[in-house]
Design a protein around this motif. Structure first.
Motif, PDB file in Angstrom:
ATOM      1  N   MET A  62     -11.264  44.003  88.964  1.00 32.31           N
ATOM      2  CA  MET A  62     -13.072  44.468  88.193  1.00 32.31           C
ATOM      3  C   MET A  62     -12.517  44.103  86.966  1.00 32.31           C
ATOM      4  N   GLN A  63     -12.192  44.524  86.369  1.00 28.75           N
ATOM      5  CA  GLN A  63     -11.930  44.106  84.939  1.00 28.75           C
ATOM      6  C   GLN A  63     -11.750  42.061  84.448  1.00 28.75           C
ATOM      7  N   GLY A  64     -11.283  42.036  85.660  1.00 28.58           N
ATOM      8  CA  GLY A  64     -11.139  40.490  85.522  1.00 28.58           C
ATOM      9  C   GLY A  64     -12.685  39.316  86.143  1.00 28.58           C
ATOM     10  N   ALA A  65     -13.174  40.497  86.866  1.00 25.18           N
ATOM     11  CA  ALA A  65     -14.882  40.148  87.035  1.00 25.18           C
ATOM     12  C   ALA A  65     -15.504  40.165  85.388  1.00 25.18           C
ATOM     13  N   VAL A  72     -19.179  40.717  80.007  1.00 29.13           N
ATOM     14  CA  VAL A  72     -19.716  42.056  80.338  1.00 29.13           C
ATOM     15  C   VAL A  72     -19.058  43.360  80.330  1.00 29.13           C
ATOM     16  N   PRO A  73     -19.075  44.067  78.737  1.00 30.47           N
ATOM     17  CA  PRO A  73     -18.088  44.708  77.752  1.00 30.47           C
ATOM     18  C   PRO A  73     -17.842  46.296  78.655  1.00 30.47           C
ATOM     19  N   TYR A  74     -16.460  46.321  79.059  1.00 24.54           N
ATOM     20  CA  TYR A  74     -16.603  47.400  79.854  1.00 24.54           C
ATOM     21  C   TYR A  74     -15.297  48.801  79.189  1.00 24.54           C
ATOM     22  N   THR A  75     -15.522  49.627  79.451  1.00 23.41           N
ATOM     23  CA  THR A  75     -14.148  50.997  79.635  1.00 23.41           C
ATOM     24  C   THR A  75     -12.704  50.776  79.871  1.00 23.41           C
ATOM     25  N   GLY A  76     -12.160  50.979  78.992  1.00 24.81           N
ATOM     26  CA  GLY A  76     -10.753  51.176  79.111  1.00 24.81           C
ATOM     27  C   GLY A  76      -9.353  50.191  79.379  1.00 24.81           C
ATOM     28  N   SER A 104     -15.578  46.808  75.648  1.00 21.42           N
ATOM     29  CA  SER A 104     -15.267  45.750  75.238  1.00 21.42           C
ATOM     30  C   SER A 104     -15.007  44.928  76.124  1.00 21.42           C
ATOM     31  N   CYS A 105     -15.295  43.576  75.342  1.00 18.28           N
ATOM     32  CA  CYS A 105     -14.649  42.620  76.879  1.00 18.28           C
ATOM     33  C   CYS A 105     -13.217  42.154  75.742  1.00 18.28           C
ATOM     34  N   LYS A 106     -11.924  42.342  76.846  1.00 15.85           N
ATOM     35  CA  LYS A 106     -10.698  41.675  76.205  1.00 15.85           C
ATOM     36  C   LYS A 106     -10.800  40.869  75.866  1.00 15.85           C
ATOM     37  N   LEU A 107     -10.990  39.342  76.279  1.00 17.30           N
ATOM     38  CA  LEU A 107     -10.245  38.226  76.298  1.00 17.30           C
ATOM     39  C   LEU A 107     -11.870  37.470  75.610  1.00 17.30           C
ATOM     40  N   ARG A 108     -10.736  36.971  74.315  1.00 15.55           N
ATOM     41  CA  ARG A 108     -11.630  35.983  73.932  1.00 15.55           C
ATOM     42  C   ARG A 108     -11.909  34.938  73.710  1.00 15.55           C
ATOM     43  N   SER A 109     -12.675  34.310  73.957  1.00 13.71           N
ATOM     44  CA  SER A 109     -12.431  32.428  74.759  1.00 13.71           C
ATOM     45  C   SER A 109     -12.284  31.540  73.094  1.00 13.71           C
TER      46      SER A 109
END
Length: 315
Positions: A74-77, A83-87, A305-310
């Motif tokens: 789900m984090q990858g999706a 969409v920022p997400y928890t954890g 937050s989104c953890k990956l930065r483009s």
């Protein structure tokens, strides 16, 4: 209060822990709404990614447990959707969900975790106790909430215990059983700001902290903070924060440990989307610091937050 926009609480899902996730999600949703957040429940077991993309959430609180919610899928999706997400992020979630890989990472960082073997169908089960000793524990490496776990006290128990764990996974983790006090430690924050909450000691009837005693029974006792010498408390909290950072966890998580009879702590697993039910341990630890359930939910949501930065596009 910060305006979080439209917030989705992802819960339910399709894992063996769906029932617990439904309880966690409802609790989180009620808490966020009570704080004025425009929060909406979204059951990922009943609604697909297209509907999630169309929901228009500005950020989401992941209250999913187990596969397809806590394992990086789900984090990858959500990263793809922006969409920022928890954890924790995709990689940390995937690592922590795999107890075998978790242990390998911890060992590389010099962290204490019980000896283990990885078993597959056709393995010579009788040789495992010769290596790990008895008793030992067999568990599916990609499940939580004590699902599929079996204790082996003798050679004759191995076949049945393996079959129990193998119902949930293609591989089975065999682990040396460490007798002692059962502890759990929650961590909040990310990077240098990660901090351990008070240690909780779990005292279950007959030492059997199974699914029933975890989520539904009132017979289990929780000692928070655990009655430990100050120096040992600090040592355990430091080990847990190191274990959290070794896996590159973010936002929040909870580590489970055993304190053996010699006073040595042993790391068992890291939960990157811990339970948030009425019996759950992270809210209990937070209360010991004066943080209410609602405040805890808000703090976790604020860290989404989104953890990956483009990378910047070439001009």
């Amino acid at each position: 209060m910060k305006n979080f926009g439209k917030v989705g609480v992802l819960y339910g899902g399709r894992s063996a822990e769906r029932e617990v996730s439904l309880m966690s999600g409802k609790g989180v949703h009620e808490a966020l709404v009570s704080q004025g957040v425009d929060a909406h429940l979204f059951d990922t077991g009943e609604h697909g990614l297209i509907e999630l993309a169309q929901a228009g959430f500005d950020r989401v609180f992941i209250a999913l447990h187990g596969r397809y919610g806590e394992d990086g899928a789900m984090q990858g999706a959500l990263e793809l959707l922006g969409v920022p997400y928890t954890g924790s992020g995709t990689m940390a979630s995937s690592l922590a969900m795999d107890k075998i890989m978790t242990k390998r990472v911890w060992l590389q960082h010099g962290l204490p975790t019980p000896a283990f073997e990885v078993l597959q169908a056709g393995a010579d089960l009788r040789r495992v106790p010769d290596h790990l000793g008895l008793p030992l524990i067999l568990k599916p490496p990609h499940e939580g909430s004590t699902v599929g776990i079996a204790k082996v006290s003798g050679y004759s128990d191995m076949k049945e215990a393996f079959a129990t764990a193998a119902k949930y996974d293609s591989e089975v983790l065999a682990e040396t059983f460490v007798a002692g006090r059962e502890l759990t430690v929650a961590v909040l924050g990310s990077g240098a700001g990660a901090r351990a909450l008070p240690i909780i000691e779990i005292v279950a009837p007959g030492g059997n902290y199974d699914y029933e005693h975890k989520y539904f029974s009132d017979d289990t006792k929780y000692l928070c903070p655990a009655q430990l010498p100050e120096g040992l408390t600090q040592e355990i909290q430091d080990i847990v924060v190191r274990a959290y950072r070794a896996l590159d966890c973010e936002g929040w998580a909870r580590a489970d440990l055993i304190l053996d009879r010699a006073g040595k702590p042993w790391l068992l697993e890291m939960n990157t989307s811990p339970g948030m039910t009425g019996h759950s341990l992270v809210p209990m630890a937070a209360r010991a610091t004066g943080m209410s359930y609602a405040d805890l939910c808000m703090a976790i949501l604020a860290d989404a937050s989104c953890k990956l930065r483009s990378p910047a596009r070439a001009r």
